[in-house]
Design an enzyme around this catalytic site. Structure first.
Site, PDB file in Angstrom:
ATOM      1  N   SER A  14     -21.239 -27.500 -78.461  1.00  0.00           N
ATOM      2  CA  SER A  14     -21.802 -26.276 -78.453  1.00  0.00           C
ATOM      3  C   SER A  14     -22.332 -25.538 -76.989  1.00  0.00           C
ATOM      4  O   SER A  14     -22.789 -24.487 -76.740  1.00  0.00           O
ATOM      5  CB  SER A  14     -23.190 -26.149 -79.570  1.00  0.00           C
ATOM      6  OG  SER A  14     -23.963 -27.367 -79.019  1.00  0.00           O
ATOM      7  N   GLY A  15     -22.437 -26.573 -76.040  1.00  0.00           N
ATOM      8  CA  GLY A  15     -22.804 -26.328 -74.888  1.00  0.00           C
ATOM      9  C   GLY A  15     -21.556 -25.391 -74.183  1.00  0.00           C
ATOM     10  O   GLY A  15     -20.604 -25.330 -74.606  1.00  0.00           O
ATOM     11  N   GLY A  94     -19.159 -36.335 -68.706  1.00  0.00           N
ATOM     12  CA  GLY A  94     -20.058 -35.435 -67.478  1.00  0.00           C
ATOM     13  C   GLY A  94     -21.388 -35.396 -67.804  1.00  0.00           C
ATOM     14  O   GLY A  94     -22.158 -34.466 -67.144  1.00  0.00           O
ATOM     15  N   THR A  95     -21.672 -36.212 -68.753  1.00  0.00           N
ATOM     16  CA  THR A  95     -23.260 -36.208 -69.065  1.00  0.00           C
ATOM     17  C   THR A  95     -24.241 -36.598 -67.951  1.00  0.00           C
ATOM     18  O   THR A  95     -23.918 -37.854 -67.619  1.00  0.00           O
ATOM     19  CB  THR A  95     -23.482 -36.923 -70.404  1.00  0.00           C
ATOM     20  OG1 THR A  95     -22.998 -36.148 -71.485  1.00  0.00           O
ATOM     21  CG2 THR A  95     -25.140 -36.886 -70.914  1.00  0.00           C
ATOM     22  N   HIS A 150     -26.018 -23.288 -55.045  1.00  0.00           N
ATOM     23  CA  HIS A 150     -25.826 -23.197 -56.462  1.00  0.00           C
ATOM     24  C   HIS A 150     -26.492 -21.810 -56.916  1.00  0.00           C
ATOM     25  O   HIS A 150     -27.337 -21.292 -56.154  1.00  0.00           O
ATOM     26  CB  HIS A 150     -26.167 -24.364 -57.218  1.00  0.00           C
ATOM     27  CG  HIS A 150     -25.193 -25.522 -57.368  1.00  0.00           C
ATOM     28  ND1 HIS A 150     -25.037 -26.326 -56.237  1.00  0.00           N
ATOM     29  CD2 HIS A 150     -24.109 -25.566 -58.097  1.00  0.00           C
ATOM     30  CE1 HIS A 150     -24.271 -27.292 -56.474  1.00  0.00           C
ATOM     31  NE2 HIS A 150     -23.489 -26.673 -57.574  1.00  0.00           N
ATOM     32  N   LYS A 154     -30.162 -23.197 -61.293  1.00  0.00           N
ATOM     33  CA  LYS A 154     -29.895 -24.847 -61.130  1.00  0.00           C
ATOM     34  C   LYS A 154     -31.241 -25.362 -60.784  1.00  0.00           C
ATOM     35  O   LYS A 154     -31.865 -24.892 -59.478  1.00  0.00           O
ATOM     36  CB  LYS A 154     -28.839 -25.199 -60.372  1.00  0.00           C
ATOM     37  CG  LYS A 154     -28.409 -26.602 -60.330  1.00  0.00           C
ATOM     38  CD  LYS A 154     -27.234 -26.864 -59.408  1.00  0.00           C
ATOM     39  CE  LYS A 154     -26.895 -28.244 -59.488  1.00  0.00           C
ATOM     40  NZ  LYS A 154     -26.608 -28.760 -60.789  1.00  0.00           N
ATOM     41  N   THR A 161     -23.026 -33.557 -57.507  1.00  0.00           N
ATOM     42  CA  THR A 161     -21.928 -33.545 -56.707  1.00  0.00           C
ATOM     43  C   THR A 161     -22.185 -33.752 -55.203  1.00  0.00           C
ATOM     44  O   THR A 161     -21.578 -34.670 -54.605  1.00  0.00           O
ATOM     45  CB  THR A 161     -21.290 -32.275 -56.493  1.00  0.00           C
ATOM     46  OG1 THR A 161     -20.924 -32.037 -58.040  1.00  0.00           O
ATOM     47  CG2 THR A 161     -19.992 -32.356 -55.909  1.00  0.00           C
TER      48      THR A 161
END
Length: 240
Positions: A14-15, A94-95, A150, A154, A161
């Site tokens: 759902s994200g 990628g959590t 970003h 954020k 990263t």
């Protein structure tokens, strides 16, 4: 000869990333088949565009799958990792925000299944990671600065990263310094700068579309399937 499509389980469907994964996988049905999509809450529809949807609480009853792609929350990370170990399936995750204990569990799972955890699934960033490490090795004593930009929503800084790139620089012997900018709707920009006396090298990656991260995760899933157990980086998978 027809290739059997890779059976994918999408966890965190759902994200924003989950939705991108479902959309892009639907464009590649010759090679990808999403057999189940899991969301935190009970889904309003059980089948959406041909894909069965389930609540996270129903994870133990998931249909057979080859690789799970997980972009969820830390509280949902342990169940999907356990399921992959139980089923002998690969995991692409990628959590972010997982604890040290969860990282230790992830490391232990790598002895049983192939997996990749990354803060960024952009293939360009994977190449940048290698270039940064090589530059740091070659430029001993040079200053190393990482500037990441970003969007204003954020919250974490430096970005995951940026820290990953800093770790690459550290492996090469550099001591990175970080700076963070939050402006407008910038998807993501990372500048790694090496500065010596009278000269400077800049290595830059700019993301203009968030789909690159979903495409990278789908690429990683395809490359991970059938590999030996182990913990892989995205850059390890680029050679095929």
């Amino acid at each position: 000869m027809n290739q059997t499509p890779l059976r994918l389980l999408i966890h965190g469907a759902s994200g924003r990333m989950g939705q991108a994964l479902l959309r892009l996988a639907a464009e590649n049905t010759d090679t990808l088949q999403v057999v189940a999509a899991f969301t935190g809450r009970s889904p309003a529809q059980r089948v959406v565009d041909g894909v069965p949807h389930f609540a996270a609480s129903e994870l133990s009853g998931a249909p057979a799958f080859d690789v799970a792609i997980d972009f969820s929350l830390p509280e949902g990370f342990d169940p999907i990792l356990s399921l992959c170990v139980e089923r002998g399936a690969g995991l692409v995750s990628g959590t972010t925000g997982i604890s040290q204990a969860q990282r230790a569990t992830l490391d232990a799972a790598a002895a049983k299944i192939p997996l990749v955890w990354a803060s960024n699934f952009s293939l360009g960033v994977a190449v940048l990671d290698e270039l940064v490490e090589r530059a740091a090795q070659a430029l001993a004593g040079w200053d190393c600065d990482i500037v990441e930009s970003h969007h204003t929503r954020k919250l974490d800084a430096p970005s995951g990263t940026a820290l990953t790139l800093g770790a690459a620089a550290g492996r090469g012997g550099a001591q990175p310094h970080y700076a963070s900018l939050r402006a407008g709707d910038i998807v993501g920009e990372h500048l790694v700068q090496f500065t010596g006396l009278g000269e400077r090298i800049e290595l830059v990656h700019r993301a203009s579309n968030r789909d690159i991260f979903a495409r990278g995760a789908l690429f990683a899933a395809g490359q991970l399937a059938g590999r030996a157990a182990g913990s892989y980086r995205v850059r390890d998978l680029l050679a095929g």
